[in-house]
Design an enzyme around this catalytic site. Structure first.
Site, PDB file in Angstrom:
ATOM      1  N   GLN A  51       0.891  -1.206  -0.291  1.00 35.98           N
ATOM      2  CA  GLN A  51       0.036  -0.176   0.026  1.00 35.98           C
ATOM      3  C   GLN A  51       0.735   1.240  -0.143  1.00 35.98           C
ATOM      4  O   GLN A  51       0.406   2.341  -0.457  1.00 35.98           O
ATOM      5  CB  GLN A  51      -0.961  -0.003   1.407  1.00 35.98           C
ATOM      6  N   TYR A  54     -10.731  -6.116  -5.516  1.00 32.04           N
ATOM      7  CA  TYR A  54     -11.836  -5.522  -6.739  1.00 32.04           C
ATOM      8  C   TYR A  54     -13.056  -6.461  -6.637  1.00 32.04           C
ATOM      9  O   TYR A  54     -13.035  -7.642  -5.933  1.00 32.04           O
ATOM     10  CB  TYR A  54     -11.228  -5.596  -8.135  1.00 32.04           C
TER      11      TYR A  54
END
Length: 701
Positions: A261, A362
Site C-alpha cells: 500500500q 476488486y
C-alpha cells in the site's frame, strides 16, 4: 551510476567518442552556480559524472561547436561510461557539417539506440550501492498531463538515502515545482531528455512512453518505473521488452499485500480522483450542495449517489458529505457498508444476498439475478438523486456500464454524472473521454480522464512518495542490506511489478499473483459431551470444596476464640472479642452470603435493628452482679437474655427467609449449598462454652 558498457557497445559507439585523458570539466562549462558547486565537489564514484548543461548557441541556433569540443575533450572516455549527448552531437556535427539540425537529431537518436541495445545493465543480477545508482525524472509529454513522477519531497527521500537524481528542466513546472526546488532537494537539473537518458540508470514516468515521438526508443537498455498497463498497451509492452527495457509497472502492484500500500499509486491517485470528481460535479451542478433556509426561499440539499465504494468512491463520499450533500453509496461488496456508514452516508442494498468481493481487492462479476435487482434499485435512485459518481474500474479491463440509458432518461434536468472510468470506456452509456456530454433531457456527463492531474501538486507528491519508497524497497526489503539496490524476485511486490526483465516478458505467464496467507488455524480443543447429571455433579463437587474451605476457616476461628477466652484474665477482653467475632461473622454472611440484588432497604434496616438489640442484650447480661451458672438471677439479666434470644430468632429468621428467597431464583442446574457444615464450628464453640462452665473455667462456673 551510469550503465556499464559491453564490448559490443563500445564498438558501436567508438567511432563517435573522442579519445582523451581523464581531466576535470571546466567550471565555466556550467551555466548555474549550483551545478558549478557540484562540479568542484569531491566525486563519490570512480567514473566521471557528466553534469554539463546547455551550451551557448550560435546565430543559426545550433550548439556552439567550440564549446562542444571543449567539453568533450574534458570528458573521460572510460569504457564504463556511455557517450554523453554533447559527445554524440559534437562527433556527428564534425562528420556531417552540411546536415540540418533535424537530421543531426535523427542520427544522434539512431546511434544512441544502437549503443543502448548493446548494453547489459548492471542492475540485473548483482547488488548496486546507492552511491552508484542514478534515478532520472523526465518531463511528461502526454497531452494535458500536469503531474511529475517525482516531486522535490520525493527526490529528497532518494538523495538522503544516497542515490543520485537527475531531473529534466521544467519537469515539475506544471505541478508548481521549480527547478530550484529540485536543486535544493539534492537533484541535478539537466536541460533535455537526452541528457536524462544518458545519465540515469532508472527512469521514472507517470504516463506510458510515447511510441510516436522517439521517447520509447530512448529507453532501450534502461530500467523504467511507471504506469504501463500491459493488458491495454500490448504493443507498447512488446516494444519495451524487445529493446531490453526492464519495466516495473506501478499499475501491477499487488494490492492485497499490506506493505505494498506504500507503493500503491492506483490508490493514491484514485483518492485524488474521487475528491476532484465531486469538485467537478459542483462546478457543473446549478445548485448548492448544502441546503439553506433563507428569507428569499428554501434551497434543498443536493442528493449524491456514489457507485462503487473503493478508494475513489469513499473519497467522493467524504467530500460530498463535507460539502453538505445527502450522500448514498452502493457497492456489491458487503464489507464496504461499515466504511460508508462511518462517514455519515447511507449504504444501499439490494434484496438479493450475494457477496461481490473478488480477488485483488476488486469486485467480481455478479449473477443475473443480482444484476436485475441492482438495475431496479439504480433506476429508482436515478430519478431521485441529483449527482451520480461512478468509480467501477478494474485496470486492464473494459469498464462495466452502471448508468444505462434508462437511468439517464429519468434523471432530472441539471443533474450531473461524473464517470471516473471514462478512460476504459466509461460506466455511463454516453460517456466520451475528456468531454462533457449533455443529454437530450439536460443531464451532463463528465468524462475527464485527467482528474488527478487537475490537482497536480498533491497528486505528484503522493505519486512521487509511492515511487521513491518502492525504489528504496527494492533490495533492502528482502535482503536486509540497507543502501543497496538489488532485484529480488522473492519480494512479492517486485515479483508482481517487474513485467519485463532483460528482454524477457514476464507478464502474465511468469508472474505469480499475490494472495494473502490464510489466517492461522486456531487449535480447537476437543469437547466431550456430558450429561446434565454429570455437569450437576461437577458443580456440586466444586461447591462442596468451597464450603469445606470456609468451614475450615470458621473452625480455626472458633478454636482461636476459645483459646483466647481460656488464656485471658480479663472478662472485658472476652466480652469485646466475642462482640467482635459475632459482628464479623454477621457482616461476612450479610456481604458474601446474600446476593446484592436482594439487599433491599427493608432487609438491611431489619438486620441492623436486630443486630443492635442483640448487642444490647449481651451488654445487659454482662452488667451487674455475677450470676451463678447460666440461669439469670436479676431482672436486668433476664431482660438481656430475652433480648438476646429474640434478636437471635429475628436474625436467624432473616437468614432463613433470605435463603428461601434465593431458592426462588435458583436454577435446576445450580450447585447445592452446604450450610449445614457450619454446624461444626458452632457446635465446637457451644461445646467449649458448656465445658468451661461445667469445669468452672473462665468465670463461667
Amino acid at each position: 551510476m551510469i550503465l556499464r558498457c559491453s564490448a559490443a557497445g563500445l564498438a558501436a559507439a567508438g567511432a563517435l567518442l573522442v579519445s582523451s585523458t581523464h581531466h576535470a570539466c571546466p567550471v565555466e562549462a556550467f551555466s548555474s552556480p549550483s551545478l558549478r558547486s557540484a562540479a568542484t565537489a569531491p566525486r563519490r564514484r570512480s567514473t566521471y559524472d557528466v553534469r554539463t548543461v546547455s551550451f551557448d548557441s550560435d546565430s543559426s541556433g545550433n550548439p556552439n561547436r567550440n564549446q562542444h569540443r571543449q567539453a568533450t575533450n574534458s570528458i573521460s572516455t572510460s569504457p564504463c561510461r556511455l557517450p554523453s549527448p554533447s559527445q554524440l552531437h559534437s562527433s556527428v556535427s564534425d562528420e556531417q557539417d552540411s546536415k540540418t539540425a533535424e537530421q543531426q537529431q535523427e542520427d544522434y537518436t539512431a546511434v544512441l539506440k544502437q549503443t543502448f541495445e548493446s548494453q547489459e545493465s548492471k542492475i540485473l543480477g548483482q547488488p548496486i550501492p546507492y552511491g552508484e545508482l542514478t534515478v532520472g525524472v523526465m518531463r511528461e509529454t502526454y497531452r494535458g498531463e500536469n503531474r511529475v513522477s517525482l516531486s522535490p519531497d520525493a527526490v529528497g527521500l532518494l538523495t538522503k538515502a544516497g542515490l543520485d537524481v537527475v531531473v529534466e528542466s521544467g519537469a515539475g513546472e506544471k505541478a508548481s515545482f521549480s527547478d530550484a526546488a529540485y536543486t535544493e532537494a539534492g537533484a541535478i537539473v539537466l536541460p533535455g531528455s537526452e541528457q536524462i537518458i544518458a545519465q540515469a540508470d532508472v527512469i521514472t514516468k507517470i504516463r506510458p512512453p510515447d511510441m510516436t515521438n522517439g521517447e520509447l526508443e530512448k529507453l532501450a537498455g534502461k530500467t523504467l518505473v511507471g504506469m504501463v498497463s500491459p493488458a491495454i498497451n500490448a504493443e507498447l509492452y512488446d516494444s519495451l521488452a524487445d529493446q531490453n527495457t526492464n519495466v516495473f509497472a506501478l499499475d501491477c502492484v499487488p494490492r492485497m499485500l499490506s506493505r505494498a500500500q506504500t507503493y500503491d499509486v492506483l490508490s493514491s491517485q484514485a483518492n485524488i480522483a474521487g475528491y476532484r470528481a465531486v469538485v467537478e460535479a459542483a462546478e457543473q451542478f446549478p445548485r448548492f450542495f448544502a441546503g439553506q433556509m433563507t428569507a428569499a426561499g428554501k434551497v434543498p440539499p443536493a442528493k449524491v449517489l456514489v457507485l462503487g465504494a473503493g478508494v475513489a468512491g469513499l473519497a467522493a463520499v467524504q467530500t460530498a458529505k463535507n460539502m453538505g450533500a445527502i450522500v448514498r453509496a452502493f457497492d456489491v461488496r458487503p464489507v464496504c457498508k461499515e466504511q460508508v456508514e462511518s462517514m455519515g452516508a447511507t449504504f444501499l442494498e439490494v434484496d438479493v444476498q450475494e457477496d461481490g468481493s473478488g480477488t485483488g481487492g476488486y469486485a467480481k462479476e455478479m449473477s443475473d439475478e443480482f444484476k436485475a435487482a441492482q438495475a431496479r434499485l439504480m433506476l429508482e435512485q436515478a430519478g431521485d438523486v441529483d449527482i451520480i459518481v461512478t468509480t467501477a474500474l478494474i485496470p486492464g479491463r473494459k469498464a462495466p456500464i452502471l448508468v444505462n440509458q434508462d437511468m439517464l432518461d429519468v434523471m432530472k434536468p441539471g443533474s450531473v454524472v461524473v464517470d471516473l472510468a471514462a478512460a476504459n470506456g466509461g460506466n455511463a452509456e454516453q460517456t466520451r473521454p475528456d468531454e462533457i456530454v449533455t443529454t437530450s433531457n439536460g443531464v451532463k456527463i463528465i468524462g475527464y480522464t485527467d482528474l488527478p492531474s487537475r490537482l497536480a501538486a498533491t497528486a505528484s507528491n503522493l505519486f512521487g512518495n509511492n515511487v521513491a519508497k518502492f525504489i528504496l524497497s527494492i533490495g533492502p526489503q528482502t535482503t536486509g542490506e540497507k543502501g543497496v539496490f538489488q532485484i529480488d524476485l522473492e519480494d512479492d511486490a517486485v515479483q508482481n511489478m517487474l513485467i519485463s526483465y532483460n528482454g524477457e516478458k514476464r507478464w502474465p505467464d511468469q508472474i505469480t499473483p499475490y494472495s494473502p496467507p490464510p489466517p492461522p488455524k486456531k487449535e480447537v480443543e476437543e469437547i466431550v459431551a456430558k450429561s446434565e447429571e454429570e455437569l450437576l455433579a461437577e458443580k456440586n463437587a466444586e461447591q462442596l470444596q468451597s464450603f469445606v474451605q470456609n468451614t475450615g476457616v470458621a473452625t480455626l476461628a472458633a478454636a482461636a476464640l476459645l483459646a483466647f477466652g481460656l488464656t485471658t484474665d480479663s472478662p472485658d477482653a472476652v466480652s469485646l472479642m466475642s462482640t467482635f467475632a459475632l459482628a464479623g461473622l454477621a457482616g461476612y454472611q450479610v456481604v458474601w452470603g446474600v446476593a446484592p440484588a436482594l439487599h433491599s432497604p427493608l432487609m438491611a434496616v431489619t438486620n441492623a435493628i436486630s443486630g443492635m438489640t442483640a448487642v444490647g442484650g449481651m451488654v445487659l447480661l454482662a452488667h451487674g452482679t455475677q450470676a451463678e451458672g447460666l440461669i439469670p438471677n436479676s431482672p436486668s439479666h433476664w431482660m438481656g437474655a430475652i433480648t438476646t434470644m429474640l434478636s437471635f430468632i429475628n436474625i436467624a429468621g432473616g437468614f432463613l427467609v433470605s435463603g428461601k428467597m434465593l431458592d426462588l431464583f435458583k436454577r435446576p442446574d445450580d450447585p447445592d449449598d452446604f450450610f449445614q457444615l457450619y454446624a461444626i464450628p458452632a457446635g465446637l464453640l457451644l461445646a467449649g462454652l458448656a465445658g468451661s462452665a461445667y469445669a468452672g473455667l473462665g468465670d463461667l462456673g
